[in-house]
Design a protein around this motif. Sequence first.
Motif, PDB file in Angstrom:
ATOM      1  N   MET A  36     -38.761  18.640  38.764  1.00 41.49           N
ATOM      2  CA  MET A  36     -38.721  18.799  40.220  1.00 41.49           C
ATOM      3  C   MET A  36     -40.095  18.487  40.837  1.00 41.49           C
ATOM      4  O   MET A  36     -40.174  17.888  41.906  1.00 41.49           O
ATOM      5  CB  MET A  36     -38.311  20.231  40.593  1.00 41.49           C
ATOM      6  N   VAL A  37     -41.157  18.869  40.166  1.00 42.13           N
ATOM      7  CA  VAL A  37     -42.517  18.701  40.692  1.00 42.13           C
ATOM      8  C   VAL A  37     -43.029  17.273  40.481  1.00 42.13           C
ATOM      9  O   VAL A  37     -43.770  16.745  41.318  1.00 42.13           O
ATOM     10  CB  VAL A  37     -43.474  19.726  40.028  1.00 42.13           C
ATOM     11  N   SER A  38     -42.605  16.633  39.414  1.00 35.33           N
ATOM     12  CA  SER A  38     -43.137  15.318  39.046  1.00 35.33           C
ATOM     13  C   SER A  38     -43.069  14.273  40.165  1.00 35.33           C
ATOM     14  O   SER A  38     -44.074  13.607  40.450  1.00 35.33           O
ATOM     15  CB  SER A  38     -42.437  14.809  37.790  1.00 35.33           C
ATOM     16  N   PRO A  39     -41.914  14.103  40.856  1.00 35.57           N
ATOM     17  CA  PRO A  39     -41.893  13.100  41.927  1.00 35.57           C
ATOM     18  C   PRO A  39     -42.827  13.442  43.086  1.00 35.57           C
ATOM     19  O   PRO A  39     -43.373  12.550  43.736  1.00 35.57           O
ATOM     20  CB  PRO A  39     -40.434  13.084  42.401  1.00 35.57           C
ATOM     21  N   ILE A  40     -43.043  14.730  43.326  1.00 38.50           N
ATOM     22  CA  ILE A  40     -43.963  15.156  44.385  1.00 38.50           C
ATOM     23  C   ILE A  40     -45.391  14.770  44.005  1.00 38.50           C
ATOM     24  O   ILE A  40     -46.152  14.245  44.823  1.00 38.50           O
ATOM     25  CB  ILE A  40     -43.863  16.677  44.632  1.00 38.50           C
ATOM     26  N   VAL A  41     -45.745  15.006  42.743  1.00 38.98           N
ATOM     27  CA  VAL A  41     -47.077  14.652  42.249  1.00 38.98           C
ATOM     28  C   VAL A  41     -47.273  13.135  42.332  1.00 38.98           C
ATOM     29  O   VAL A  41     -48.332  12.654  42.750  1.00 38.98           O
ATOM     30  CB  VAL A  41     -47.275  15.181  40.804  1.00 38.98           C
ATOM     31  N   ASP A  42     -46.232  12.367  41.980  1.00 38.99           N
ATOM     32  CA  ASP A  42     -46.303  10.903  42.074  1.00 38.99           C
ATOM     33  C   ASP A  42     -46.542  10.470  43.524  1.00 38.99           C
ATOM     34  O   ASP A  42     -47.334   9.559  43.795  1.00 38.99           O
ATOM     35  CB  ASP A  42     -45.003  10.264  41.568  1.00 38.99           C
ATOM     36  N   GLU A  43     -45.850  11.122  44.444  1.00 40.61           N
ATOM     37  CA  GLU A  43     -45.976  10.816  45.871  1.00 40.61           C
ATOM     38  C   GLU A  43     -47.398  11.077  46.362  1.00 40.61           C
ATOM     39  O   GLU A  43     -47.979  10.255  47.077  1.00 40.61           O
ATOM     40  CB  GLU A  43     -44.996  11.735  46.620  1.00 40.61           C
TER      41      GLU A  43
END
Length: 101
Positions: A36-43
Amino acid sequence: MAVLTITKDNFDSEVMQSDKPVLLDFWATWCGPCRMVSPIVDEIAEERGDIKVGKINIDEQMDLAQQFGVMSIPTLIVMKDGQIANKSVGAVPKDSILALL
């Protein structure tokens, strides 16, 4: 800027010697909240040129996870000038991650 894969081999050059703050995401493939956090970190990595963003797979980099006392994942750590400046454990929304910086 692209997300860096941080290992014990590049940790010193990418994190400790960085002239920018570094957001580290400690994660594992089997961790639901990490996904869940990974795409936010990528963004955040794409949006913020003023920081570095690195991901550390705790299954592959157990030494780094132990060095930082990571007991639960995801753990987000902000490093500034080779020191821990901020830390968050668990899945958190984007504004909470940005507040760490």
